[in-house]
Scaffold this motif. Structure first.
Motif, PDB file in Angstrom:
ATOM      1  N   ASP A 241      42.829  44.801  46.608  1.00  0.00           N
ATOM      2  CA  ASP A 241      43.031  43.368  46.822  1.00  0.00           C
ATOM      3  C   ASP A 241      41.858  42.686  47.503  1.00  0.00           C
ATOM      4  N   LYS A 243      38.896  42.720  46.838  1.00  0.00           N
ATOM      5  CA  LYS A 243      37.905  42.220  45.879  1.00  0.00           C
ATOM      6  C   LYS A 243      38.521  41.570  44.641  1.00  0.00           C
ATOM      7  N   ASN A 244      39.820  41.684  44.467  1.00  0.00           N
ATOM      8  CA  ASN A 244      40.430  41.274  43.203  1.00  0.00           C
ATOM      9  C   ASN A 244      40.976  39.852  43.180  1.00  0.00           C
ATOM     10  N   TYR A 247      44.230  38.557  41.497  1.00  0.00           N
ATOM     11  CA  TYR A 247      44.746  39.663  40.688  1.00  0.00           C
ATOM     12  C   TYR A 247      45.160  40.827  41.588  1.00  0.00           C
ATOM     13  N   ARG A 248      46.129  40.563  42.452  1.00  0.00           N
ATOM     14  CA  ARG A 248      46.591  41.571  43.403  1.00  0.00           C
ATOM     15  C   ARG A 248      47.719  42.375  42.758  1.00  0.00           C
ATOM     16  N   LEU A 252      45.965  47.967  39.636  1.00  0.00           N
ATOM     17  CA  LEU A 252      44.533  47.700  39.746  1.00  0.00           C
ATOM     18  C   LEU A 252      43.949  48.376  40.984  1.00  0.00           C
ATOM     19  N   SER A 253      44.694  48.375  42.076  1.00  0.00           N
ATOM     20  CA  SER A 253      44.213  49.024  43.299  1.00  0.00           C
ATOM     21  C   SER A 253      44.065  50.527  43.100  1.00  0.00           C
ATOM     22  N   ASP A 256      41.002  51.046  40.877  1.00  0.00           N
ATOM     23  CA  ASP A 256      39.777  50.832  41.658  1.00  0.00           C
ATOM     24  C   ASP A 256      39.448  52.056  42.503  1.00  0.00           C
TER      25      ASP A 256
END
Length: 274
Positions: A241, A243-244, A247-248, A252-253, A256
Motif C-alpha cells: 500500500d 506505493k500502490n 490500489y490497496r 497486490l501486496s 509486490d
C-alpha cells in the motif's frame, strides 16, 4: 545482522520475508504495532482467489502469525525513525537503536488522513473502537474503507450513519452489502463541529446527531517520512500500500513482496542481471 531490513509486518512485509527465507536469505522485520497492518480492520477479504466465501481480516492476521512461526521470522517491536545511506549500506535508526543492511524493504503501509476536528471517541481504525454495543455510530467517508467499517459496526450498533460529501466511491459490491443492512443509513453532508458530553453531538450539514462513536475514513496517505532521503536509492524497495496509491489490495501486496524477494535473490546470485 541480516542482509535485508523490512519496515512493516503487514501482508507485504511478511510475504517478502517468507519468500526471502525460502531462498535462504535472512531478514529482520521492524513493526511498531501489531502484525497485519490495515488488514486487521477488514470486514471481509474476498478477492485473493483462495477464499471464495471471503475471510475476516482478523483470520488473515492469524494466518500471518502462523507464517511467522513456521518460517521463524525475526520481528523487532521497534519504530523506524530514519533510513539513511552510508557507502553501500543502509542505516536504519529506530527508537531503540541503529542497524545496517544491504537491502531495505519499506512495507510501512499508509496512515489515515485526519479531520480538522477532535473528539474523545473519534477513531480512524475500526479495531481501535472499544468492545461493546452502541446505539448510534457515525462514519465519515464514502469509499471502500468507510463502507467496510459500516458493515463491521452494523453487527453491534442499532444505527450506523455513513456521512459522505458526494456520491459514494466504494466498490459496487460493498454498496450492495450496505444496502442489505436495514440499520445502515447513507446521508450527504459534512461534519463541522463535535460537542463532548455523555454522547458526542456531531453537528453536520445534514443535521445534528447524538452518537456514541465517530469513525473517520476520509482517505489515506503513504507512511514514508522516515525514508524520504533514500527513496531513489538502488536496493531500497517499496512494497504494498505504501506505493500502490488507491490500489490497496491484499493480492497486490503479496505479489509486490514476492517479486521484491525474487529481485533481491537474483541480485545476490547474479549481480546486476535481472
Amino acid at each position: 545482522m541480516a542482509l535485508v531490513g523490512i519496515v512493516g509486518a503487514g501482508i507485504g512485509g511478511i510475504a517478502t520475508a517468507v519468500q526471502l527465507k525460502r531462498y535462504g536469505i535472512e531478514s529482520v522485520i521492524f513493526e511498531r504495532n501489531k502484525i497485519g497492518g490495515l488488514i486487521r480492520n477488514a470486514y471481509s477479504v474476498e478477492n485473493t482467489m483462495f477464499f471464495p466465501n471471503g475471510i475476516k481480516g482478523e483470520k488473515v492476521v492469524e494466518i500471518l502469525e502462523e507464517y511467522v512461526k513456521k518460517y521463524d521470522l525475526k520481528i523487532l517491536r521497534e519504530e523506524v525513525r530514519d533510513i539513511s545511506k552510508s557507502g553501500e549500506e543502509f542505516k536504519v535508526t529506530t527508537d531503540k537503536g541503529q542497524y545496517s543492511f544491504k537491502y531495505v524493504v519499506v512495507a510501512s503501509g499508509t496512515r489515515p488522513k485526519r479531520l480538522s476536528i477532535n473528539a474523545s471517541r473519534l477513531f480512524y481504525h475500526v479495531v481501535d473502537v472499544p468492545q461493546g454495543r452502541f446505539e448510534r455510530v457515525l462514519i465519515i467517508g464514502g469509499g471502500d474503507v468507510a463502507f467496510d467499517y459500516a458493515l463491521t459496526m452494523s453487527k453491534r450498533t442499532r444505527e450506523v450513519i455513513i456521512l459522505m460529501r458526494s456520491e459514494p466511491k466504494a466498490l459496487p459490491l460493498l454498496q450492495e452489502y450496505v444496502k442489505e443492512k436495514s440499520n445502515i443509513t447513507l446521508l450527504r453532508g459534512q461534519v463541522w463541529e463535535v460537542e463532548e458530553g455523555e454522547k458526542l453531538l456531531a453537528k453536520t450539514t445534514a443535521g445534528d446527531f447524538e452518537v456514541d462513536v465517530i469513525l473517520a475514513a476520509i482517505g489515506r496517505e503513504p507512511n514514508l517520512e522516515f525514508a524520504k532521503a533514500v527513496l531513489n536509492e538502488r536496493n531500497l524497495f517499496l512494497v504494498g500500500d505504501v506505493k500502490n496509491g488507491i490500489y490497496r489490495q491484499t493480492a497486490l501486496s503479496i505479489a509486490d513482496g514476492i517479486k521484491t524477494a525474487m529481485i533481491i535473490w537474483r541480485r545476490e546470485r547474479y549481480g546486476d542481471t535481472e
